[in-house]
Design an enzyme around this catalytic site. Structure first.
Site, short mmCIF file in Angstrom:
data_model
loop_
_atom_site.label_atom_id
_atom_site.label_comp_id
_atom_site.label_asym_id
_atom_site.label_seq_id
_atom_site.Cartn_x
_atom_site.Cartn_y
_atom_site.Cartn_z
N SER A 1 1.65 -9.67 -1.15
CA SER A 1 1.21 -8.28 -0.93
C SER A 1 1.42 -7.80 0.50
O SER A 1 1.61 -6.60 0.73
CB SER A 1 -0.27 -8.14 -1.31
OG SER A 1 -1.06 -9.01 -0.52
N LYS B 1 0.81 -1.22 0.00
CA LYS B 1 0.00 0.00 0.00
C LYS B 1 0.84 1.27 0.00
O LYS B 1 0.43 2.29 -0.57
CB LYS B 1 -0.94 0.01 1.22
CG LYS B 1 -1.99 -1.10 1.21
CD LYS B 1 -3.05 -0.82 0.17
CE LYS B 1 -4.00 -1.98 0.01
NZ LYS B 1 -5.05 -1.75 -0.98
N GLU C 1 -9.59 6.07 3.26
CA GLU C 1 -10.48 5.03 3.77
C GLU C 1 -9.59 3.80 3.99
O GLU C 1 -8.51 3.71 3.42
CB GLU C 1 -11.56 4.71 2.73
CG GLU C 1 -11.18 3.70 1.66
CD GLU C 1 -10.02 4.14 0.75
OE1 GLU C 1 -9.84 5.35 0.53
OE2 GLU C 1 -9.29 3.26 0.28
C1 LIG Z 1 -2.00 -6.90 2.63
C2 LIG Z 1 -3.09 -6.63 1.64
N1 LIG Z 1 -3.10 -7.33 0.48
C3 LIG Z 1 -4.06 -7.12 -0.44
C4 LIG Z 1 -5.07 -6.20 -0.24
C5 LIG Z 1 -6.15 -6.05 -1.27
O1 LIG Z 1 -6.11 -4.75 -1.80
P1 LIG Z 1 -5.68 -4.57 -3.35
O2 LIG Z 1 -4.24 -4.94 -3.45
O3 LIG Z 1 -5.93 -3.11 -3.65
O4 LIG Z 1 -6.57 -5.49 -4.13
C6 LIG Z 1 -5.08 -5.43 0.94
C7 LIG Z 1 -6.10 -4.42 1.11
N2 LIG Z 1 -6.07 -3.63 2.09
C8 LIG Z 1 -6.88 -2.45 2.06
C9 LIG Z 1 -6.69 -1.63 3.33
O5 LIG Z 1 -5.74 -1.95 4.08
O6 LIG Z 1 -7.41 -0.71 3.56
C10 LIG Z 1 -8.29 -2.79 1.82
O7 LIG Z 1 -8.91 -3.16 2.98
C11 LIG Z 1 -9.02 -1.76 0.97
C12 LIG Z 1 -8.28 -0.55 0.59
C13 LIG Z 1 -9.50 -2.50 -0.26
C14 LIG Z 1 -4.08 -5.65 1.90
O8 LIG Z 1 -4.04 -4.95 3.06
#
Ligand SMILES: Cc1ncc(COP(=O)(O)O)c(/C=N/[C@H](C(=O)O)[C@@H](O)C(C)C)c1O
Length: 385
Positions: A369, A81, A103
């Site tokens: 990720s 992120k 958010e």
């Molecule tokens: C470690 C990890 N891996 C994958 C994701 C899925 O989000 P994407 O990569 O945007 O599909 C997430 C998504 N996290 C966001 C968050 O932390 O707020 C999620 O909850 C939203 C922004 C979609 C994540 O934390």
């Protein structure tokens, strides 16, 4: 800002000034050499890039293919992120904004936003569903330690989609001094494109690392989990026009696609508008957003980015979905075979090897990720280890 029939900017009129400013400025700003230098410098010295491309030998032995892990879990803050929030905070500065809103669902994006706001000395407000605040407590406290204000979203189902709605509402009321850092390849144009460009550093590095390790910049498969789709967008980005590279997107089917408790958007969704973008989303007959479910907050999202809706509709992407149970098992398997505890979102991408026709000569890259620290309570509650 279209991906086939998907994308665009379907926003309330009061947001036009902000979105118009972003749309006309973002490519100029990102393309400016001084921006690029500062962005690259921070990714290197602050985030810790390039992230390793690690050949997972025991995992490879088990599944009979050459499996590499792209270690976004080793980025500062523990997930991919931050690649996006570094880019967007630099953009916000160049647009003369002083305040940041965001958010979050899993809390990783919230932490990544709070981190860059602390780095740049900017005020930070993060909207988070009350339900998500309970299941991602460690990240809530991390955001507060970093100086951010975490505002519980108490509307609707009190999860990510409600946090996004409330963040948008805040932005409508504070358009001139505030920038909204969206955490995934979702939202009105130019957000999906902008976030994908910031995350594309992942596949930029993969091409170089694969050339060094395998003699070719192209793997046979790239596998990534998809919530909104930003880590997948980054891993796929520099391979979109290479049809020999199979792009495998893994969604969360929760308790099962037909269980009524799922987040498998490409299976259960249909075309509609969500958070300002035309895409696929889970909705009732009369177009109300259906409550999704996944054990992982990061995949617990009723929509999907327009880029991925198009990859699905065009057949360019292979879309699989994985249940809570299979994801948790895959998380434990990686821990025991490679000594890496993955985020539960990421674990979904590690649960599909036996559903692909892999051969020993196949080169597979899994986009790791995030790391599992934020999910220890969930692993402990699940307990089958
Ligand atoms: C470690 C990890 N891996 C994958 C994701 C899925 O989000 P994407 O990569 O945007 O599909 C997430 C998504 N996290 C966001 C968050 O932390 O707020 C999620 O909850 C939203 C922004 C979609 C994540 O934390």
């Amino acid at each position: 800002g279209y991906y086939g029939e998907f994308g665009g900017a379907y926003i309330p009129e009061m947001l036009y000034p902000n979105i118009d400013e972003l749309r006309s400025e973002y490519l100029k700003i990102i393309g400016d050499p001084a921006f690029r230098t500062e962005f690259d410098q921070l990714l290197k010295d602050y985030v810790g890039r390039p992230t390793p491309l690690y050949e997972a030998k025991r995992l490879s032995d088990k599944y009979g293919a050459q499996i590499f892990l792209k270690r976004e879990d080793l980025c500062h803050t523990g997930a991919h992120k931050v690649n996006n929030t570094i880019g967007q905070i630099l953009l916000a500065q160049r647009l003369g904004k002083q305040k940041i809103i965001a958010e979050t669902g899993a809390g990783q994006h919230g932490v990544a936003t709070a981190t860059v706001c602390a780095l740049m000395g900017m005020e930070c407000i993060v909207y988070m569903g009350k339900v998500d605040m309970e299941r991602q407590r460690p990240n809530v406290e991390r955001m507060k330690i970093l100086g951010a204000k975490v505002v519980p979203a108490t509307s609707g189902s009190q999860t990510l989609k409600d946090a996004t709605n409330e963040a948008m509402r805040h932005w409508i009321n504070n358009p001139s001094d505030t920038h909204y850092i969206i955490g995934s390849v979702v939202g009105p144009h130019p957000y999906p494109d902008m976030v994908a460009r910031f995350q594309s550093v992942i596949s930029e590095e993969m091409r170089i690392q694969l050339s060094e390790k395998t003699g070719s910049p192209r793997p046979d498969y790239i596998i990534a989990c998809v919530g909104g789709g930003s880590n997948a967008a980054g891993a796929f980005y520099h391979y979109l026009d290479e049809p020999d590279v199979k792009l495998v997107a893994v969604e969360a089917s929760g308790m099962g696609v037909s269980s009524g408790k799922s987040a498998a958007t490409t299976k259960l969704g249909r075309s509609g508008v969500l958070h300002g973008s035309k895409t696929l989303l889970m909705q009732t007959e009369d177009g109300q957003v259906v409550e999704p479910y996944s054990i992982s907050a990061g995949l617990d999202y009723p929509g999907i980015g327009p880029m991925h809706a198009h990859l699905f509709a065009s057949g360019r992407g292979i879309f699989l979905d994985v249940t809570d149970e299979d994801a948790m098992q895959a998380g434990i398997e990686l821990s025991r075979l490679e000594g890496i505890i993955p985020a539960i979102e990421t674990a979904h991408a590690l649960a599909v090897f036996d559903r692909l026709p892999l051969t020993s000569s196949d080169v597979v890259v899994v986009n790791l990720s995030g790391r599992g620290d934020k999910d220890l309570d969930t692993y402990i509650k699940w307990g089958k280890y």
